[in-house]
Design a protein around this motif. Structure first.
Motif, PDB file in Angstrom:
ATOM      1  N   ARG A  94       0.648  71.303  62.972  1.00 23.74           N
ATOM      2  CA  ARG A  94      -0.582  70.530  63.104  1.00 23.74           C
ATOM      3  C   ARG A  94      -1.693  71.240  62.348  1.00 23.74           C
ATOM      4  NH1 ARG A  94       0.135  66.439  66.808  1.00 23.74           N
ATOM      5  NH2 ARG A  94       1.799  66.819  68.317  1.00 23.74           N
ATOM      6  N   VAL A  95      -2.732  70.477  61.999  1.00 25.24           N
ATOM      7  CA  VAL A  95      -3.820  71.012  61.190  1.00 25.24           C
ATOM      8  C   VAL A  95      -4.430  72.255  61.835  1.00 25.24           C
ATOM      9  CG1 VAL A  95      -6.173  70.518  60.418  1.00 25.24           C
ATOM     10  CG2 VAL A  95      -4.357  68.859  60.001  1.00 25.24           C
ATOM     11  N   ARG A  96      -4.703  72.176  63.151  1.00 20.51           N
ATOM     12  CA  ARG A  96      -5.373  73.318  63.801  1.00 20.51           C
ATOM     13  C   ARG A  96      -4.487  74.561  63.809  1.00 20.51           C
ATOM     14  NH1 ARG A  96      -2.668  72.379  68.624  1.00 20.51           N
ATOM     15  NH2 ARG A  96      -2.541  70.168  69.062  1.00 20.51           N
ATOM     16  N   GLU A  97      -3.150  74.362  63.927  1.00 22.16           N
ATOM     17  CA  GLU A  97      -2.238  75.503  63.869  1.00 22.16           C
ATOM     18  C   GLU A  97      -2.280  76.142  62.483  1.00 22.16           C
ATOM     19  OE1 GLU A  97       1.351  74.162  66.883  1.00 22.16           O
ATOM     20  OE2 GLU A  97       1.318  73.298  64.882  1.00 22.16           O
ATOM     21  N   ALA A  98      -2.284  75.285  61.463  1.00 24.35           N
ATOM     22  CA  ALA A  98      -2.294  75.794  60.086  1.00 24.35           C
ATOM     23  C   ALA A  98      -3.569  76.596  59.827  1.00 24.35           C
ATOM     24  CB  ALA A  98      -2.179  74.641  59.100  1.00 24.35           C
ATOM     25  N   VAL A  99      -4.708  76.114  60.333  1.00 23.11           N
ATOM     26  CA  VAL A  99      -5.973  76.819  60.081  1.00 23.11           C
ATOM     27  C   VAL A  99      -6.033  78.112  60.891  1.00 23.11           C
ATOM     28  CG1 VAL A  99      -8.488  76.645  60.226  1.00 23.11           C
ATOM     29  CG2 VAL A  99      -7.149  74.695  59.435  1.00 23.11           C
ATOM     30  N   LEU A 100      -5.423  78.101  62.066  1.00 24.28           N
ATOM     31  CA  LEU A 100      -5.381  79.332  62.876  1.00 24.28           C
ATOM     32  C   LEU A 100      -4.628  80.453  62.142  1.00 24.28           C
ATOM     33  CD1 LEU A 100      -6.058  80.758  65.551  1.00 24.28           C
ATOM     34  CD2 LEU A 100      -3.922  79.865  66.494  1.00 24.28           C
ATOM     35  N   PHE A 101      -3.668  80.081  61.286  1.00 23.73           N
ATOM     36  CA  PHE A 101      -2.959  81.103  60.497  1.00 23.73           C
ATOM     37  C   PHE A 101      -3.949  81.956  59.696  1.00 23.73           C
ATOM     38  CE2 PHE A 101       1.313  78.625  60.110  1.00 23.73           C
ATOM     39  CZ  PHE A 101       1.509  78.800  61.456  1.00 23.73           C
ATOM     40  N   GLY A 102      -5.100  81.378  59.358  1.00 22.67           N
ATOM     41  CA  GLY A 102      -6.111  82.134  58.640  1.00 22.67           C
ATOM     42  C   GLY A 102      -6.662  83.306  59.448  1.00 22.67           C
ATOM     43  N   ARG A 103      -6.495  83.253  60.778  1.00 19.14           N
ATOM     44  CA  ARG A 103      -6.968  84.358  61.622  1.00 19.14           C
ATOM     45  C   ARG A 103      -5.914  85.452  61.770  1.00 19.14           C
ATOM     46  NH1 ARG A 103     -11.722  85.184  61.334  1.00 19.14           N
ATOM     47  NH2 ARG A 103     -11.587  86.571  63.134  1.00 19.14           N
ATOM     48  N   TYR A 104      -4.677  85.180  61.351  1.00 19.95           N
ATOM     49  CA  TYR A 104      -3.593  86.133  61.571  1.00 19.95           C
ATOM     50  C   TYR A 104      -3.887  87.527  61.011  1.00 19.95           C
ATOM     51  CZ  TYR A 104      -0.273  82.822  63.677  1.00 19.95           C
ATOM     52  OH  TYR A 104       0.374  81.952  64.517  1.00 19.95           O
ATOM     53  N   PRO A 105      -4.531  87.634  59.831  1.00 21.63           N
ATOM     54  CA  PRO A 105      -4.822  89.001  59.353  1.00 21.63           C
ATOM     55  C   PRO A 105      -5.775  89.765  60.278  1.00 21.63           C
ATOM     56  CG  PRO A 105      -5.364  87.358  57.674  1.00 21.63           C
ATOM     57  CD  PRO A 105      -4.882  86.617  58.855  1.00 21.63           C
ATOM     58  N   HIS A 106      -6.459  89.047  61.177  1.00 22.64           N
ATOM     59  CA  HIS A 106      -7.403  89.695  62.096  1.00 22.64           C
ATOM     60  C   HIS A 106      -6.788  89.937  63.473  1.00 22.64           C
ATOM     61  CE1 HIS A 106     -10.877  89.021  59.408  1.00 22.64           C
ATOM     62  NE2 HIS A 106     -10.211  87.951  59.066  1.00 22.64           N
ATOM     63  N   LEU A 107      -5.606  89.362  63.729  1.00 21.85           N
ATOM     64  CA  LEU A 107      -5.015  89.443  65.063  1.00 21.85           C
ATOM     65  C   LEU A 107      -3.994  90.563  65.132  1.00 21.85           C
ATOM     66  CD1 LEU A 107      -4.293  85.659  65.752  1.00 21.85           C
ATOM     67  CD2 LEU A 107      -6.127  87.036  66.686  1.00 21.85           C
ATOM     68  N   GLY A 108      -3.823  91.128  66.321  1.00 27.03           N
ATOM     69  CA  GLY A 108      -2.749  92.083  66.551  1.00 27.03           C
ATOM     70  C   GLY A 108      -1.424  91.344  66.645  1.00 27.03           C
ATOM     71  N   PRO A 109      -0.311  92.083  66.779  1.00 31.17           N
ATOM     72  CA  PRO A 109       0.982  91.409  66.824  1.00 31.17           C
ATOM     73  C   PRO A 109       1.192  90.594  68.105  1.00 31.17           C
ATOM     74  CG  PRO A 109       1.250  93.787  67.138  1.00 31.17           C
ATOM     75  CD  PRO A 109      -0.183  93.563  66.798  1.00 31.17           C
ATOM     76  N   LEU A 110       0.593  91.004  69.190  1.00 28.14           N
ATOM     77  CA  LEU A 110       0.804  90.299  70.452  1.00 28.14           C
ATOM     78  C   LEU A 110      -0.520  89.747  70.974  1.00 28.14           C
ATOM     79  CD1 LEU A 110       3.111  92.987  72.098  1.00 28.14           C
ATOM     80  CD2 LEU A 110       3.822  90.926  70.896  1.00 28.14           C
ATOM     81  N   GLY A 111      -0.429  88.943  72.006  1.00 28.50           N
ATOM     82  CA  GLY A 111      -1.644  88.442  72.636  1.00 28.50           C
ATOM     83  C   GLY A 111      -2.175  87.196  71.970  1.00 28.50           C
ATOM     84  N   PRO A 113      -5.095  84.458  70.463  1.00 26.79           N
ATOM     85  CA  PRO A 113      -6.346  84.520  69.704  1.00 26.79           C
ATOM     86  C   PRO A 113      -7.529  84.532  70.672  1.00 26.79           C
ATOM     87  CG  PRO A 113      -4.979  82.657  69.005  1.00 26.79           C
ATOM     88  CD  PRO A 113      -4.325  83.249  70.204  1.00 26.79           C
ATOM     89  N   ARG A 114      -8.558  85.311  70.347  1.00 25.09           N
ATOM     90  CA  ARG A 114      -9.699  85.403  71.252  1.00 25.09           C
ATOM     91  C   ARG A 114     -10.773  84.378  70.892  1.00 25.09           C
ATOM     92  NH1 ARG A 114     -10.337  91.646  70.576  1.00 25.09           N
ATOM     93  NH2 ARG A 114      -9.545  90.922  68.573  1.00 25.09           N
ATOM     94  N   GLY A 115     -11.833  84.368  71.688  1.00 31.28           N
ATOM     95  CA  GLY A 115     -12.884  83.371  71.530  1.00 31.28           C
ATOM     96  C   GLY A 115     -13.436  83.307  70.119  1.00 31.28           C
ATOM     97  N   HIS A 116     -13.716  84.488  69.519  1.00 33.27           N
ATOM     98  CA  HIS A 116     -14.348  84.430  68.204  1.00 33.27           C
ATOM     99  C   HIS A 116     -13.361  83.982  67.122  1.00 33.27           C
ATOM    100  CE1 HIS A 116     -12.754  88.605  68.237  1.00 33.27           C
ATOM    101  NE2 HIS A 116     -12.532  88.355  66.963  1.00 33.27           N
ATOM    102  N   ASP A 117     -12.053  84.162  67.386  1.00 32.28           N
ATOM    103  CA  ASP A 117     -11.065  83.632  66.445  1.00 32.28           C
ATOM    104  C   ASP A 117     -11.078  82.102  66.475  1.00 32.28           C
ATOM    105  OD1 ASP A 117      -9.878  86.146  65.576  1.00 32.28           O
ATOM    106  OD2 ASP A 117      -9.111  86.303  67.621  1.00 32.28           O
ATOM    107  N   LEU A 118     -11.064  81.567  67.692  1.00 32.47           N
ATOM    108  CA  LEU A 118     -11.073  80.116  67.824  1.00 32.47           C
ATOM    109  C   LEU A 118     -12.372  79.529  67.278  1.00 32.47           C
ATOM    110  CD1 LEU A 118      -9.438  79.882  71.369  1.00 32.47           C
ATOM    111  CD2 LEU A 118      -8.374  79.561  69.122  1.00 32.47           C
ATOM    112  N   ALA A 119     -13.473  80.270  67.471  1.00 32.60           N
ATOM    113  CA  ALA A 119     -14.752  79.796  66.934  1.00 32.60           C
ATOM    114  C   ALA A 119     -14.715  79.767  65.408  1.00 32.60           C
ATOM    115  CB  ALA A 119     -15.893  80.706  67.421  1.00 32.60           C
ATOM    116  N   ALA A 120     -14.096  80.782  64.803  1.00 35.49           N
ATOM    117  CA  ALA A 120     -13.996  80.822  63.342  1.00 35.49           C
ATOM    118  C   ALA A 120     -13.160  79.645  62.838  1.00 35.49           C
ATOM    119  CB  ALA A 120     -13.373  82.143  62.883  1.00 35.49           C
ATOM    120  N   VAL A 121     -12.084  79.325  63.562  1.00 33.21           N
ATOM    121  CA  VAL A 121     -11.249  78.177  63.186  1.00 33.21           C
ATOM    122  C   VAL A 121     -12.063  76.896  63.271  1.00 33.21           C
ATOM    123  CG1 VAL A 121      -9.289  76.771  63.934  1.00 33.21           C
ATOM    124  CG2 VAL A 121      -9.064  79.254  63.827  1.00 33.21           C
TER     125      VAL A 121
END
Lengths: 264, 326
Positions: A94-111, A113-121
């Motif tokens: 889905r579109v939102r999943e694809a855009v969330l991939f843009g946050r992956y370089p900022h995320l750790g391996p587990l856990g 996405p946090r609030g500011h990640d979702l806000a960036a998306v």
């Protein structure tokens, strides 16, 4: 300088001749630079050198002052967002999943996405005008929507540079213009260093601050569109007679038909 | 259904299937008797049956089913093809050949057979990969699957030859092992499999996000921060370890790695942080169920569990091929 090359050259193994030859170039924050040239002139190879995918045989490539090949991919992905030529996801998304991939370089391996990640998306979706299709499957998008989603994903990376390789190939006029207007606005408003690879000289002339004209691996001319786009250079590069006609102070290239060539 | 309730439903399903599988067998036990035996308070015979025979077998089937499913999901993202699984990519065949060779040559013992299987699996995947990149430098996923089938068949032929020249009593048990079976499950084999599988499973889960990116294509994955070359090496290795451990203990069990990830994909989508654990739970539950069917359908004779999974998996595979061939 975000991107800087000094006398950079590259040759593919088992291919005669250099794909990129002695290119010196610098691209600063807040400017959009177009790399134009005919097919096979080394545009994409130059881009891969800028992005550290290829290591130069001679010269050096710096990204934010550091050798491009020395960056870890994850660190580089926080600095440079890329919309590559082709991309076909192997599985439905889905579109939102694809855009969330843009946050992956900022995320750790587990856990999660946090609030500011979702806000960036969220911001990226709205900025690229794809918020209303966030729940759609990618396979159902038009070519222009898919490109805007990919730009949104690059934006979600929170980069300092935005690199696009032929982003408007196969798009009709409206979608082509929408995509390029978006790119130009992002570069201007967010102070990104923008690199646009295209073989559409006319579009590049109207959107970019500087043009690099590539021919046979070399940067034949670098400068503002009105300085660079001259008949002689273009005919040499594209090997076809052209006429130039200004539009709003920017030269536009008109390739001549055979009978027109006889008349002039 | 929210994410939490989905996990609860799947976890409860797996638990119920496991309890039911503990109850069925030559000595029918009620669920209450099973529960008491698990706690060690019931009838002495029941305690022995449950604790020494059925519990290690159910746990082993669960772990191996889950591991094969997770491996299948991983390989599907890695080769960007929805039809990939350890069996179809020739990994199982290579592992099986390595295991058979180790058994026939009497090297390694219980702990060494999985290592020999790992060597076989790594050789098989290297060969399959080599076949697939032979046409230019780009990996063709369709050729990759063909290569996997060819290498798998070749490994099966060599295994067949080895078995044909082996003494008769060994052949019968070897054939049963080859077709896939948990009939030699014990606490020891559970311990061996666990020792080989726990770290690889953890590694795969920690790579759930890079797997999402790989499914986009290598170039896009790289630009979104994945170290693609390293990632591929680690993932192929880890997939080979899991397959080798499973094959060397329970034989070649096909189609679990293919069918289960697809069920989760359809239900929960394709992001690996949900897909991998979902596939693990469902794959484990299905394997326990298949083993229970294998044990009881023709009791006192036992069907190879690989036969049961193939009987279920092949029709599903045909449906999937037709869906993706369009």
């Amino acid at each position: 300088m975000i991107f800087e090359t000094r006398g950079v050259s590259y040759r593919y193994p088992s291919v005669v001749g250099e794909a990129v030859r002695d290119v010196t170039l610098s691209i600063a924050a807040g400017e959009l630079v177009g790399i134009v040239g005919p097919n096979g002139s080394g545009k994409t190879t130059l881009l891969r050198l800028l992005l550290g995918v290829l290591r130069p045989l001679a010269g050096e490539v710096l990204v934010a002052g550091r050798s491009a090949a020395s960056w870890k991919r994850r660190e580089l992905a926080r600095l440079v967002g890329v919309v590559s030529q082709r991309e076909e996801p192997a599985f439905p998304l889905r579109v939102r999943e694809a855009v969330l991939f843009g946050r992956y370089p900022h995320l750790g391996p587990l856990g999660a996405p946090r609030g500011h990640d979702l806000a960036a998306v969220e911001q990226a979706l709205e900025r690229c005008d794809v918020g209303h299709i966030r729940d759609r499957w990618i396979a159902t998008l038009s070519g222009g929507e898919w490109q805007r989603v990919r730009i949104a994903r690059a934006l979600a990376q929170a980069p300092k540079a935005l690199v696009l390789d032929e982003p408007t190939a196969n798009l009709d006029i409206r979608h082509e213009m929408e995509v390029l207007e978006l790119v130009a606005e992002l570069v201007r408003d967010q102070g990104l260093a923008g690199v646009l690879v295209t073989h559409h000289v006319n579009l590049a002339a109207r959107f970019v601050d500087r043009i690099v004209v590539m021919v046979e691996g070399a940067a034949r001319a670098v400068g503002r569109p009105e300085e660079v786009l001259q008949g002689g250079v273009l005919e040499e590069v594209f090997r076809w007679p052209v006429a130039l006609s200004p539009w709003q102070g920017v030269p536009q290239v008109i390739p001549l038909r055979r009978w027109e060539q006889r008349e002039t | 259904m929210g994410p939490l309730s989905r996990w609860l439903v799947l976890g409860a399903t797996a638990a119920v299937v496991a309890l039911a599988a503990l109850a069925v067998g030559p000595a029918e036990l009620s669920l209450v008797e099973v529960w008491r035996a698990l706690l060690g308070t019931g009838d002495v015979t029941a305690v022995a049956i449950i604790r020494d025979l059925r519990l290690p077998r159910v746990l082993l089937a669960f772990l191996i089913g889950g591991s094969l499913s997770v491996t299948g999901a991983t390989l599907q993202a890695l080769v960007r093809n929805p039809l990939a699984d350890p069996y179809l990519l020739g990994l199982s065949g290579g592992a099986g050949l390595g295991a058979v060779a180790a058994i026939v040559l009497h090297v390694g013992g219980a702990w060494g057979v999985p290592a020999a299987a790992l060597v076989g699996a790594l050789l098989a995947i290297a060969l399959v990969y080599r076949i697939a990149v032979v046409t230019g430098s780009v990996l063709d996923a369709r050729v990759l699957l063909l290569g996997g089938v060819v290498v798998g068949s070749f490994a099966a032929a060599v295994m067949g030859a080895i078995m044909a020249v082996s003494p008769a009593p060994e052949v019968h048990s070897a054939v049963l092992w080859w077709l896939g079976s948990f009939d030699r499950a014990s606490w020891q084999s559970l311990g061996i499999f666990g020792a080989y599988a726990v770290i690889p499973l953890g590694v795969l889960y920690s790579m759930a996000r890079p797997l999402d990116l790989l499914a986009l294509g290598e170039e896009s994955a790289r630009f979104l921060g994945a170290d693609v070359e390293r990632l591929k090496r680690v993932l192929y290795f880890v997939a080979s370890v899991l397959t080798a451990a499973a094959v060397s203990i329970s034989g070649i069990i096909g189609f679990v790695g293919l069918v289960i990830p697809h069920a989760i994909r359809i239900l929960w989508g394709h992001t690996h942080q949900a897909l991998l654990p979902g596939a693990f739970l469902l794959g484990g539950a299905l394997m326990v169920l298949a083993d229970a069917v294998a044990r009881t359908a023709f009791a006192p004779l036992e069907l190879p569990v690989g036969v049961v999974t193939a009987l279920i998996g092949v029709p599903v595979f045909i449906v999937l091929v037709r869906r993706w061939a369009r």
